[in-house]
Design an enzyme around this catalytic site. Structure first.
Site, PDB file in Angstrom:
ATOM      1  N   SER A 181      10.839 -24.849  34.493  1.00  0.00           N
ATOM      2  CA  SER A 181      11.279 -24.447  35.833  1.00  0.00           C
ATOM      3  C   SER A 181      12.695 -24.331  35.821  1.00  0.00           C
ATOM      4  CB  SER A 181      10.637 -25.307  37.037  1.00  0.00           C
ATOM      5  OG  SER A 181      10.984 -24.871  37.927  1.00  0.00           O
ATOM      6  N   ASP A 354       1.208 -18.655  39.500  1.00  0.00           N
ATOM      7  CA  ASP A 354       2.473 -19.258  40.342  1.00  0.00           C
ATOM      8  C   ASP A 354       3.002 -18.640  41.404  1.00  0.00           C
ATOM      9  OD1 ASP A 354       4.878 -20.487  40.662  1.00  0.00           O
ATOM     10  OD2 ASP A 354       5.258 -20.853  38.437  1.00  0.00           O
ATOM     11  N   HIS A 386       2.519 -23.687  39.641  1.00  0.00           N
ATOM     12  CA  HIS A 386       3.862 -23.892  39.344  1.00  0.00           C
ATOM     13  C   HIS A 386       3.875 -25.644  38.773  1.00  0.00           C
ATOM     14  CE1 HIS A 386       7.992 -23.279  38.547  1.00  0.00           C
ATOM     15  NE2 HIS A 386       8.516 -24.463  39.164  1.00  0.00           N
TER      16      HIS A 386
END
Ligand code: NAG
Ligand code: NAG
Ligand code: NAG
Ligand code: NAG
Ligand code: NAG
Length: 415
Positions: A181, A354, A386
């Site tokens: 991320s 995601d 995610h």
């Protein structure tokens, strides 16, 4: 309608509020959490509410703690799970509002342990401001200036300092970088803004669900971030520059309410609602572990900046307005991260499910990379949102074992 649901949840919670929180704190099924003492699905996991040193010690070996100072004065902690004569050295870089704990809070199946067992010397980075990296040469976290950073600084300064330190300490000329991320974004910023350094120091960048353009981001996070974005002047005025402190009242309340049975099952629904609808993917046995270890402070600028990127659909440095942009970047437009300058191989990993770091945004990144950076290809997975990249049931099977295969295939010539 909404108030009815809230009342319903509240009353349901009261039913279970008196159930003691007993020794069994982890259950393989959500129903197990109803009566953890009596369910065969449940067991005691000492990692819940434990600290990172003890967790690593329990599953791997005694960790080392290191400190490194960035060029702009932040003092970062690095945790090392050492390995003699390793196959390679890996720096793991965490997500927004996370820290090194994200890599070691999946019991014995934790991501960091998977790579350590496979023979790698594992280093866990901690970016500025988080639970373990709250010191600066001259500033203190109570100064607004301490929190005056965003995507750019996390890559340009924090990743740079961590990589250089690890190289010097391990005597390896090149290491592996793996970011999840915002950690993946930091790797892309570092390697595009310091392409020569990155080529000299890294064998590969593994970027997992990196946060970049947000052009295709989808779902209710849009409302959350736009709300926070609109609060910017107010927050500046009242001196609120950061979010997510582990011992903040909000997170304390969250942790206590999570001990009530109904919230156990709601957690995967809440996460799915924001990050991609895969409620069955989250492993129930991580429920308490994840919540007990979640929360690490970071700058609000990252949300303002992320929302700005969302509005423009561009992966670029902070837009301060024409006058200040001219002074800072030498042009009225903010600096666009020059992904085409990256020479280190980048292995992009992302998911079709995601909603937040959308697969199309990752494909945009892929398209902008030069051919030499794409030699190891990319990995697109399904049925993982995610957050499932950290706590999903199939994450090792679908994601990390495959990454391991790529890393194991790298030429060893640079060690
Ligand atoms: C974790 O706790 C142990 C004592 O149980 C202590 O020695 C260690 O320094 C702690 N680690 C961190 C990172 O706070
Ligand atoms: C983790 O522990 C579980 C339960 O004891 C066991 O079934 C599993 O094989 C372990 N995994 C690893 C990688 O050691
Ligand atoms: C944050 O950094 C920018 C750019 O360097 C600077 O112009 C601004 O005054 C800083 N803001 C605060 C609150 O320190
Ligand atoms: C580090 O590596 C260099 C060559 O790669 C070698 O000459 C040197 O002795 C090594 N230093 C240590 C402390 O291992
Ligand atoms: C709020 O403060 C940040 C620095 O912490 C700055 O970058 C931003 O421009 C300020 N925004 C407003 C609306 O004052």
């Amino acid at each position: 309608m909404a108030s009815k649901i809230i009342l319903h949840v509240f009353l349901l919670s009261l039913l279970f509020i008196f159930i003691p929180y007993n020794q069994n704190n982890s259950c393989a099924s959500y129903l197990g959490y109803l009566f953890p003492s009596f369910s065969n699905d449940c067991y005691h996991n000492p990692d819940v509410d434990n600290n990172i040193t003890n967790i690593i010690q329990r599953h791997a070996t005694s960790p080392e703690t290191h400190q490194v100072q960035t060029q702009d004065g932040f003092i970062l902690s690095l945790f090392r799970i050492p390995r003699e004569n390793p196959r390679g050295v890996i720096l793991f870089q965490h997500c927004y509002l996370c820290d090194a704990r994200i890599w070691v809070t999946q019991h014995n199946e934790s991501i960091a342990f998977l790579f350590w067992r496979a023979g790698y010397d594992v280093w866990l980075g901690n970016s500025r401001g988080n639970f373990y990296s709250k010191r600066h040469a001259t500033l203190s976290p109570s100064d607004g200036e301490f929190w005056n950073y965003s995507f750019f600084e996390l890559g340009y300064y924090d990743v740079h300092a961590s990589v250089e330190y690890i190289k010097a300490t391990t005597n390896h000329s090149k290491i592996i970088f793996m970011g999840y991320s915002l950690g993946g974004s930091a790797g892309l910023v570092y390697s595009s803004m310091r392409p020569e350094d990155a080529t000299k120091s890294l064998r590969i960048i593994v970027s997992i669900a990196a946060a970049t353009h947000f052009r295709y981001a989808f779902g209710p996070m849009e409302f959350v971030t736009s709300f926070i974005f609109k609060m910017q002047s107010f927050n500046n005025h009242t001196g609120i520059y950061s979010i997510g402190r582990y011992d903040s009242w909000g997170l304390k309340f969250f942790r206590i309410s999570h001990r009530l049975f109904p919230f156990k099952k709601y957690l995967p629904y809440a996460i799915s609602f924001f990050f991609g609808w895969t409620p069955d993917e989250m492993d129930p046995s991580y429920s308490n572990l994840m919540i007990s270890q979640f929360g690490s402070e970071s700058s609000l600028n990252i949300i303002y900046h992320g929302y700005q990127q969302r509005l423009l659909g561009i992966f670029q440095a902070y837009d301060y307005g024409e006058i200040k942009n001219m002074r800072l970047y030498g042009s009225t437009n903010p600096l666009l991260y020059p992904l085409e300058k990256i020479k280190v191989p980048v292995f992009l990993v992302y998911s079709y499910d995601d909603w937040f770091c959308h697969y199309k945004d990752n494909e945009l990144v892929h398209n902008r990379l030069p051919e030499e950076a794409k030699i190891y290809g990319k990995l697109a997975v399904e049925g993982i949102n995610h957050v499932d990249f950290a706590y999903g049931k199939r994450r090792n099977q679908e994601v990390y074992n495959k990454i391991l295969k790529v890393l194991n295939s790298l030429p060893k010539t640079f060690d």
